[in-house]
Design a protein around this motif. Structure first.
Motif, short mmCIF file in Angstrom:
data_model
loop_
_atom_site.label_atom_id
_atom_site.label_comp_id
_atom_site.label_asym_id
_atom_site.label_seq_id
_atom_site.Cartn_x
_atom_site.Cartn_y
_atom_site.Cartn_z
N MET A 128 0.84 -1.20 0.00
CA MET A 128 0.00 0.00 0.00
C MET A 128 0.88 1.25 0.00
SD MET A 128 -2.73 1.25 2.91
CE MET A 128 -3.78 -0.19 2.68
N ASP A 129 0.59 2.19 -0.90
CA ASP A 129 1.31 3.45 -0.92
C ASP A 129 0.79 4.35 0.18
OD1 ASP A 129 2.83 2.71 -3.10
OD2 ASP A 129 1.39 3.51 -4.54
N HIS A 130 1.72 5.00 0.89
CA HIS A 130 1.35 5.89 1.98
C HIS A 130 1.82 7.30 1.69
CE1 HIS A 130 -0.26 2.91 4.65
NE2 HIS A 130 0.87 2.26 4.81
N LEU A 131 1.11 8.26 2.25
CA LEU A 131 1.56 9.64 2.23
C LEU A 131 2.80 9.78 3.12
CD1 LEU A 131 -1.89 11.42 2.61
CD2 LEU A 131 -0.40 11.54 0.62
N PRO A 132 3.60 10.84 2.88
CA PRO A 132 4.75 11.06 3.77
C PRO A 132 4.31 11.23 5.21
CG PRO A 132 4.87 12.47 1.81
CD PRO A 132 3.51 11.83 1.80
N LEU A 133 5.14 10.74 6.12
CA LEU A 133 4.89 10.87 7.56
C LEU A 133 5.89 11.85 8.14
CD1 LEU A 133 3.62 9.92 10.29
CD2 LEU A 133 5.36 8.10 10.30
N VAL A 134 5.39 12.90 8.77
CA VAL A 134 6.23 13.90 9.43
C VAL A 134 6.09 13.70 10.94
CG1 VAL A 134 6.63 16.36 9.79
CG2 VAL A 134 5.89 15.53 7.55
N LEU A 135 7.22 13.56 11.63
CA LEU A 135 7.22 13.38 13.08
C LEU A 135 8.02 14.50 13.73
CD1 LEU A 135 7.75 9.51 13.34
CD2 LEU A 135 5.62 10.79 13.62
N LEU A 136 7.40 15.18 14.68
CA LEU A 136 7.98 16.34 15.35
C LEU A 136 8.39 15.96 16.77
CD1 LEU A 136 5.35 18.97 14.14
CD2 LEU A 136 7.48 18.26 13.01
N THR B 216 11.43 1.47 10.22
CA THR B 216 10.07 0.99 9.99
C THR B 216 9.17 2.06 9.37
OG1 THR B 216 10.27 -0.50 11.88
CG2 THR B 216 8.03 -0.02 11.12
N LEU B 217 9.28 3.29 9.87
CA LEU B 217 8.32 4.33 9.48
C LEU B 217 8.84 5.29 8.41
CD1 LEU B 217 6.86 5.28 12.99
CD2 LEU B 217 5.95 3.67 11.30
N ASP B 218 10.14 5.37 8.22
CA ASP B 218 10.75 6.26 7.23
C ASP B 218 10.18 7.68 7.32
OD1 ASP B 218 12.40 7.01 5.11
OD2 ASP B 218 10.92 6.48 3.60
N PRO B 219 10.26 8.31 8.49
CA PRO B 219 9.61 9.60 8.65
C PRO B 219 10.51 10.77 8.21
CG PRO B 219 10.56 8.93 10.73
CD PRO B 219 10.84 7.81 9.74
N ILE B 220 9.87 11.89 7.95
CA ILE B 220 10.53 13.19 7.84
C ILE B 220 10.56 13.78 9.25
CG2 ILE B 220 10.37 15.51 6.85
CD1 ILE B 220 8.62 14.16 4.62
N THR B 221 11.74 14.20 9.72
CA THR B 221 11.87 14.59 11.13
C THR B 221 12.60 15.93 11.25
OG1 THR B 221 13.90 13.29 11.37
CG2 THR B 221 11.81 12.21 11.95
N PRO B 222 11.90 17.03 11.11
CA PRO B 222 12.56 18.34 11.24
C PRO B 222 13.06 18.57 12.66
CG PRO B 222 10.34 18.54 10.27
CD PRO B 222 10.46 17.15 10.81
N ASP B 223 14.12 19.35 12.78
CA ASP B 223 14.52 19.89 14.07
C ASP B 223 13.79 21.20 14.29
OD1 ASP B 223 16.42 18.06 15.25
OD2 ASP B 223 17.78 18.58 13.61
N ASP C 167 5.30 27.18 11.04
CA ASP C 167 5.63 27.80 9.75
C ASP C 167 6.88 27.17 9.15
OD1 ASP C 167 3.46 29.52 9.91
OD2 ASP C 167 4.63 31.15 10.80
N ASP C 168 7.86 26.87 10.00
CA ASP C 168 9.08 26.22 9.50
C ASP C 168 8.77 24.85 8.91
OD1 ASP C 168 10.49 28.41 10.44
OD2 ASP C 168 11.25 27.39 12.22
N VAL C 169 7.90 24.09 9.57
CA VAL C 169 7.53 22.77 9.07
C VAL C 169 6.83 22.90 7.72
CG1 VAL C 169 6.17 20.69 9.49
CG2 VAL C 169 7.41 21.78 11.38
N LEU C 170 5.91 23.85 7.61
CA LEU C 170 5.21 24.06 6.34
C LEU C 170 6.21 24.44 5.23
CD1 LEU C 170 2.06 25.95 7.62
CD2 LEU C 170 2.08 23.72 6.50
N ALA C 171 7.18 25.28 5.57
CA ALA C 171 8.18 25.67 4.57
C ALA C 171 8.99 24.47 4.12
CB ALA C 171 9.08 26.75 5.15
N GLU C 172 9.31 23.56 5.05
CA GLU C 172 10.06 22.37 4.68
C GLU C 172 9.23 21.46 3.78
OE1 GLU C 172 12.60 18.72 6.73
OE2 GLU C 172 12.38 20.63 7.75
N HIS D 216 10.08 20.37 -0.24
CA HIS D 216 10.17 19.00 -0.73
C HIS D 216 8.97 18.60 -1.59
CE1 HIS D 216 13.12 18.80 2.58
NE2 HIS D 216 13.68 17.87 1.83
N GLY D 217 8.07 19.54 -1.84
CA GLY D 217 6.94 19.28 -2.72
C GLY D 217 5.87 18.39 -2.14
#
Length: 237
Positions: A1-9, A25-32, A48-53, A57-58
């Protein structure tokens, strides 16, 4: 199953390395999350920083997750642009604003960190962050992450969290699949608070992870990752 990107803060007072145990396991995007002394301290600046990131990355829509402070930033992002969020993963966090005593304690800690640095912080906070019997190496790893932070950023984050508003109405209006996880031994945002959070969310699911306190992704990373993966497969995000 294709999943949307997962962002973890990440949680306070840590950084994105707290997610290392779930990456495979989760392959997340993890901003500082960094305040960079923007005034007044406001978690909306981090959102706002997370939205900009995401823009860089599109990524138009994502599954947005956060642990503790990361959950508060996720709620701030929902205030900014809920259309970007296709699902929520909220761990060991709450929707309520701080009470007067909790707010005052944050400000006292912020002032002390500025004055004295971070050496005293691990011994003060580890008992609340971790469960009764953390696995070998967990306490040492969390101590290491705390001491690696910039004192100015720790103080900024505390002041921003002290100023955060209640998020009940924001979450009640977000009709997307949502997973609320909590450590069974979490004393900072206990299971009662997590259940209340799940009840506020229109599509909220609740998972309690045994043998963990406030930092479930660090304390029981395999159980955390499995719970998130199973939920994503179940709800199709």
């Amino acid at each position: 199953m294709d999943h949307l990107p997962l962002v973890l803060l990440h949680a306070f007072p840590l950084d994105s390395r707290m997610w290392d145990g779930v990456r495979n396991t989760l392959d997340p995007i993890t901003p500082d999350l960094r305040g960079r002394d923007r005034q007044p301290p406001d978690l909306g600046a981090l959102a706002d920083d997370v939205l900009a990131e995401l823009d860089a990355h599109g990524h138009d829509r994502v599954i947005l997750g956060g642990c503790s402070m990361g959950g508060y930033v996720a709620m701030a992002l929902l205030r900014r642009d809920p259309s970007r969020v296709a699902g929520l993963v909220l761990a060991d966090t709450r929707f309520t604003a701080d009470g007067e005593e909790a707010r005052a304690n944050r400000l006292v800690m912020a002032d002390r960190v500025v004055a004295e640095g971070l050496e005293w912080v691990p011994d003060t906070v580890l008992g609340g962050l971790l469960g009764a019997a953390p696995a070998d190496g967990v306490a040492e790893r969390v101590r290491e992450l705390i001491l690696a932070q910039d004192p100015a950023e720790v103080a900024w984050a505390q002041r921003a969290m002290a100023a955060r508003p209640d998020s009940r109405e924001v979450l009640a209006g977000v009709d997307v699949p949502a997973l609320v996880l909590v450590g069974a031994q979490d004393t900072l945002t206990p299971p009662t608070a997590a259940r209340e959070l799940a009840d506020v969310l229109p599509q909220g699911s609740y998972v309690e992870l045994p043998d963990a306190g406030h930092l479930t992704p660090v304390e029981v990373p395999q159980a955390f990752a499995e719970a998130v993966s199973a939920w994503r497969d179940r709800v199709g995000v």
